[in-house]
Design a protein around this motif. Structure first.
Motif, PDB file in Angstrom:
ATOM      1  N   THR A  96      -6.250   8.271   2.310  1.00 42.82           N
ATOM      2  CA  THR A  96      -7.294   7.536   3.031  1.00 42.82           C
ATOM      3  C   THR A  96      -7.489   8.099   4.434  1.00 42.82           C
ATOM      4  O   THR A  96      -8.620   8.278   4.891  1.00 42.82           O
TER       5      THR A  96
ATOM      6  N   GLU B  93       1.364   7.527  -0.117  1.00 40.27           N
ATOM      7  CA  GLU B  93       0.500   8.629  -0.569  1.00 40.27           C
ATOM      8  C   GLU B  93      -0.970   8.213  -0.545  1.00 40.27           C
ATOM      9  O   GLU B  93      -1.836   9.005  -0.182  1.00 40.27           O
ATOM     10  N   SER B  94      -1.253   6.959  -0.900  1.00 39.11           N
ATOM     11  CA  SER B  94      -2.632   6.457  -0.837  1.00 39.11           C
ATOM     12  C   SER B  94      -3.096   6.364   0.613  1.00 39.11           C
ATOM     13  O   SER B  94      -4.255   6.655   0.924  1.00 39.11           O
TER      14      SER B  94
ATOM     15  N   TRP C 234       0.849  -1.189   0.000  1.00 37.02           N
ATOM     16  CA  TRP C 234       0.000   0.000   0.000  1.00 37.02           C
ATOM     17  C   TRP C 234       0.883   1.236   0.000  1.00 37.02           C
ATOM     18  O   TRP C 234       1.715   1.411   0.906  1.00 37.02           O
ATOM     19  N   LYS C 235       0.728   2.079  -0.986  1.00 37.65           N
ATOM     20  CA  LYS C 235       1.579   3.260  -1.125  1.00 37.65           C
ATOM     21  C   LYS C 235       1.267   4.280  -0.030  1.00 37.65           C
ATOM     22  O   LYS C 235       0.118   4.465   0.362  1.00 37.65           O
TER      23      LYS C 235
END
Length: 189
Positions: free
Chosen positions: A158, A153-154, A150-151
């Protein structure tokens, strides 16, 4: 320590709500149980609610409730004076009158809210210091474990969408590291 005590109470079958009662003798000499006059904090509620004279088991329970309140309502709560026998917190928004003061009182053996102003004159705050790496790790542990790639930035996007908190890249990296370290410890055991 608090969590350990709570676990031991459950093992013993001890109900801490028994402490909210006082016992007196009636005219026949029988013991009669009377309910406490002070409201108790309900740990199971989704959004913590506070009231003047509300009692808590300990300072730790009051602080956890205030942090939960700040995260759920997306308000920045700042702790001003905290000692072993008192806690003072206020809204971090300049000019907002929300304030709570709890202390151990002589009226009860527990922590009690002595001063409480429940008025918020502020907007939700994106710079919420209560959203820590540990909070992020607990909230998104299952996402991180399901998708270790999971990046960051993501993850930040979130957290901003779900918790309305603009967190740093390093905080997200630390949260991810906490979850992965926990997974490694579990695999080693």
């Amino acid at each position: 320590m608090e969590d350990q005590l709570e676990g031991e109470e459950k093992q013993w079958g001890y109900d801490s709500s028994d402490e909210d009662y006082s016992y007196d003798e009636d005219s026949d000499g029988h013991m009669v149980r009377r309910k406490s006059q002070y409201p108790r904090y309900n740990n199971d509620s989704e959004i913590p609610h506070f009231a003047l004279t509300m009692v808590f088991r300990s300072k730790n329970q009051l602080v956890k409730a205030l942090k939960k309140y700040g995260i759920v309502t997306k308000k920045s709560i700042v702790f001003l004076k905290s000692e072993s026998n008192r806690v003072r917190a206020k809204c971090g928004w300049p000019g907002c009158p929300w304030l709570i003061y709890g202390a151990k009182t002589s009226r009860t053996s527990r922590f009690q809210i002595i001063t409480f102003n429940d008025e918020h004159h502020c907007a939700q705050n994106r710079e919420n210091r209560l959203v820590t790496a540990k909070v992020i790790a607990e909230r998104y542990e299952h996402f991180i474990l399901a998708n270790p790639m999971w990046k960051i930035e993501s993850m930040k996007a979130t957290v901003l969408q779900d918790m309305f908190a603009d967190v740093s890249t390093s905080k997200c990296k630390h949260a991810k590291k906490l979850v992965m370290d926990k997974l490694r410890r579990c695999k080693q055991s």
